[in-house]
Design a protein around this motif. Sequence first.
Motif, PDB file in Angstrom:
ATOM      1  N   LEU A  19     -25.776  90.477  14.716  1.00 11.87           N
ATOM      2  CA  LEU A  19     -24.955  89.369  15.177  1.00 11.87           C
ATOM      3  C   LEU A  19     -24.971  88.353  14.050  1.00 11.87           C
ATOM      4  N   VAL A  20     -23.827  88.223  13.377  1.00 12.91           N
ATOM      5  CA  VAL A  20     -23.718  87.389  12.183  1.00 12.91           C
ATOM      6  C   VAL A  20     -23.043  86.074  12.551  1.00 12.91           C
ATOM      7  N   THR A  21     -23.744  84.965  12.312  1.00 12.35           N
ATOM      8  CA  THR A  21     -23.176  83.636  12.526  1.00 12.35           C
ATOM      9  C   THR A  21     -22.696  83.110  11.184  1.00 12.35           C
ATOM     10  N   THR A  22     -21.438  82.702  11.157  1.00 10.82           N
ATOM     11  CA  THR A  22     -20.817  82.214   9.926  1.00 10.82           C
ATOM     12  C   THR A  22     -20.293  80.806  10.146  1.00 10.82           C
ATOM     13  N   LYS A  23     -20.599  79.918   9.215  1.00 10.32           N
ATOM     14  CA  LYS A  23     -20.102  78.544   9.280  1.00 10.32           C
ATOM     15  C   LYS A  23     -18.804  78.463   8.496  1.00 10.32           C
ATOM     16  N   VAL A  24     -17.734  78.109   9.195  1.00  9.79           N
ATOM     17  CA  VAL A  24     -16.416  77.934   8.585  1.00  9.79           C
ATOM     18  C   VAL A  24     -16.101  76.449   8.715  1.00  9.79           C
ATOM     19  N   LYS A  25     -16.237  75.741   7.595  1.00 13.12           N
ATOM     20  CA  LYS A  25     -16.213  74.278   7.607  1.00 13.12           C
ATOM     21  C   LYS A  25     -17.290  73.828   8.581  1.00 13.12           C
ATOM     22  N   GLU A  26     -16.946  73.167   9.686  1.00 14.08           N
ATOM     23  CA  GLU A  26     -17.970  72.727  10.647  1.00 14.08           C
ATOM     24  C   GLU A  26     -17.967  73.568  11.924  1.00 14.08           C
ATOM     25  N   VAL A  27     -17.239  74.672  11.919  1.00 15.42           N
ATOM     26  CA  VAL A  27     -17.121  75.519  13.107  1.00 15.42           C
ATOM     27  C   VAL A  27     -17.942  76.790  12.902  1.00 15.42           C
ATOM     28  N   LEU A  28     -18.727  77.166  13.918  1.00 13.35           N
ATOM     29  CA  LEU A  28     -19.523  78.388  13.851  1.00 13.35           C
ATOM     30  C   LEU A  28     -18.764  79.544  14.508  1.00 13.35           C
ATOM     31  N   PHE A  29     -18.720  80.673  13.819  1.00 10.33           N
ATOM     32  CA  PHE A  29     -18.124  81.890  14.349  1.00 10.33           C
ATOM     33  C   PHE A  29     -19.198  82.957  14.393  1.00 10.33           C
ATOM     34  N   LYS A  30     -19.153  83.794  15.425  1.00 13.90           N
ATOM     35  CA  LYS A  30     -20.108  84.891  15.559  1.00 13.90           C
ATOM     36  C   LYS A  30     -19.342  86.200  15.560  1.00 13.90           C
ATOM     37  N   ALA A  31     -19.901  87.185  14.845  1.00 12.51           N
ATOM     38  CA  ALA A  31     -19.314  88.522  14.800  1.00 12.51           C
ATOM     39  C   ALA A  31     -20.434  89.530  14.961  1.00 12.51           C
ATOM     40  N   ILE A  32     -20.182  90.564  15.738  1.00 12.14           N
ATOM     41  CA  ILE A  32     -21.172  91.627  15.874  1.00 12.14           C
ATOM     42  C   ILE A  32     -20.675  92.821  15.062  1.00 12.14           C
ATOM     43  N   VAL A  33     -21.539  93.321  14.184  1.00 10.35           N
ATOM     44  CA  VAL A  33     -21.136  94.403  13.286  1.00 10.35           C
ATOM     45  C   VAL A  33     -22.156  95.535  13.336  1.00 10.35           C
ATOM     46  N   ILE A  34     -21.684  96.734  13.033  1.00  8.79           N
ATOM     47  CA  ILE A  34     -22.553  97.914  13.005  1.00  8.79           C
ATOM     48  C   ILE A  34     -23.061  98.078  11.576  1.00  8.79           C
ATOM     49  N   GLU A  35     -23.808  97.092  11.132  1.00  6.04           N
ATOM     50  CA  GLU A  35     -24.437  97.045   9.806  1.00  6.04           C
ATOM     51  C   GLU A  35     -25.650  96.145   9.952  1.00  6.04           C
ATOM     52  N   THR A  36     -26.552  96.242   9.011  1.00  7.51           N
ATOM     53  CA  THR A  36     -27.704  95.350   8.956  1.00  7.51           C
ATOM     54  C   THR A  36     -27.877  94.902   7.512  1.00  7.51           C
ATOM     55  N   PRO A  37     -28.689  93.885   7.261  1.00 10.85           N
ATOM     56  CA  PRO A  37     -28.954  93.505   5.873  1.00 10.85           C
ATOM     57  C   PRO A  37     -29.523  94.660   5.050  1.00 10.85           C
ATOM     58  N   GLU A  38     -30.175  95.614   5.694  1.00  5.61           N
ATOM     59  CA  GLU A  38     -30.713  96.780   4.985  1.00  5.61           C
ATOM     60  C   GLU A  38     -29.626  97.772   4.586  1.00  5.61           C
ATOM     61  N   THR A  39     -28.533  97.848   5.373  1.00  2.00           N
ATOM     62  CA  THR A  39     -27.462  98.812   5.078  1.00  2.00           C
ATOM     63  C   THR A  39     -26.262  98.191   4.378  1.00  2.00           C
ATOM     64  N   ALA A  40     -26.168  96.854   4.399  1.00  2.00           N
ATOM     65  CA  ALA A  40     -25.041  96.154   3.767  1.00  2.00           C
ATOM     66  C   ALA A  40     -25.580  94.938   3.021  1.00  2.00           C
ATOM     67  N   SER A  41     -25.604  95.022   1.712  1.00  2.00           N
ATOM     68  CA  SER A  41     -26.223  93.972   0.891  1.00  2.00           C
ATOM     69  C   SER A  41     -25.543  92.606   1.022  1.00  2.00           C
ATOM     70  N   TYR A  42     -24.270  92.587   1.405  1.00  3.61           N
ATOM     71  CA  TYR A  42     -23.563  91.309   1.531  1.00  3.61           C
ATOM     72  C   TYR A  42     -24.020  90.519   2.769  1.00  3.61           C
ATOM     73  N   LEU A  43     -24.742  91.166   3.673  1.00  2.34           N
ATOM     74  CA  LEU A  43     -25.249  90.471   4.863  1.00  2.34           C
ATOM     75  C   LEU A  43     -26.536  89.730   4.509  1.00  2.34           C
ATOM     76  N   THR A  44     -26.342  88.583   3.870  1.00  2.00           N
ATOM     77  CA  THR A  44     -27.446  87.732   3.445  1.00  2.00           C
ATOM     78  C   THR A  44     -27.096  86.292   3.790  1.00  2.00           C
ATOM     79  N   VAL A  45     -28.044  85.586   4.401  1.00  3.97           N
ATOM     80  CA  VAL A  45     -27.820  84.176   4.711  1.00  3.97           C
ATOM     81  C   VAL A  45     -27.461  83.433   3.433  1.00  3.97           C
TER      82      VAL A  45
END
Length: 132
Positions: A19-45
């Motif tokens: 469950l990835v929380t992304t800040k877009v300007k001052e709005v938070l968006f959440k997306a659920i993806v079938i990846e983890t930081p271990e399987t997708a290097s771009y998933l980094t805070v």
Amino acid sequence: MNKIQGQISNIEVNGSLSLVTTKVKEVLFKAIVIETPETASYLTVGNTINLLFKETEVVIATGNTNNISLQNQVNGIVEKLEKGALLSQLNIKTVIGDIVSIITTNAISQLNIEEGNTVTAMIKTNEISISK
């Protein structure tokens, strides 16, 4: 396809899902993806990513949206409304950029939506894709 850019602020992992929380300007968006930081290097805070979602996946509401399960919400003004026989396209100006929604023309009539109206655009967490 709607595309907005933001910065990952949090990642919750359970098994092969994130469950990835992304800040877009001052709005938070959440997306659920079938990846983890271990399987997708771009998933980094802290990383900048694109959030992608179809126009047909943008739910439109007028009025109070406090008691609804859709977490991804952003208010905006209907800048352009193109009514078709069955479907209509709304171009909505928001603080995070322009969002396009396609809903039924019947829904436009039921909600009394016109250009200049304030609406809330909402997207389910499982309808958002993430890209670098």
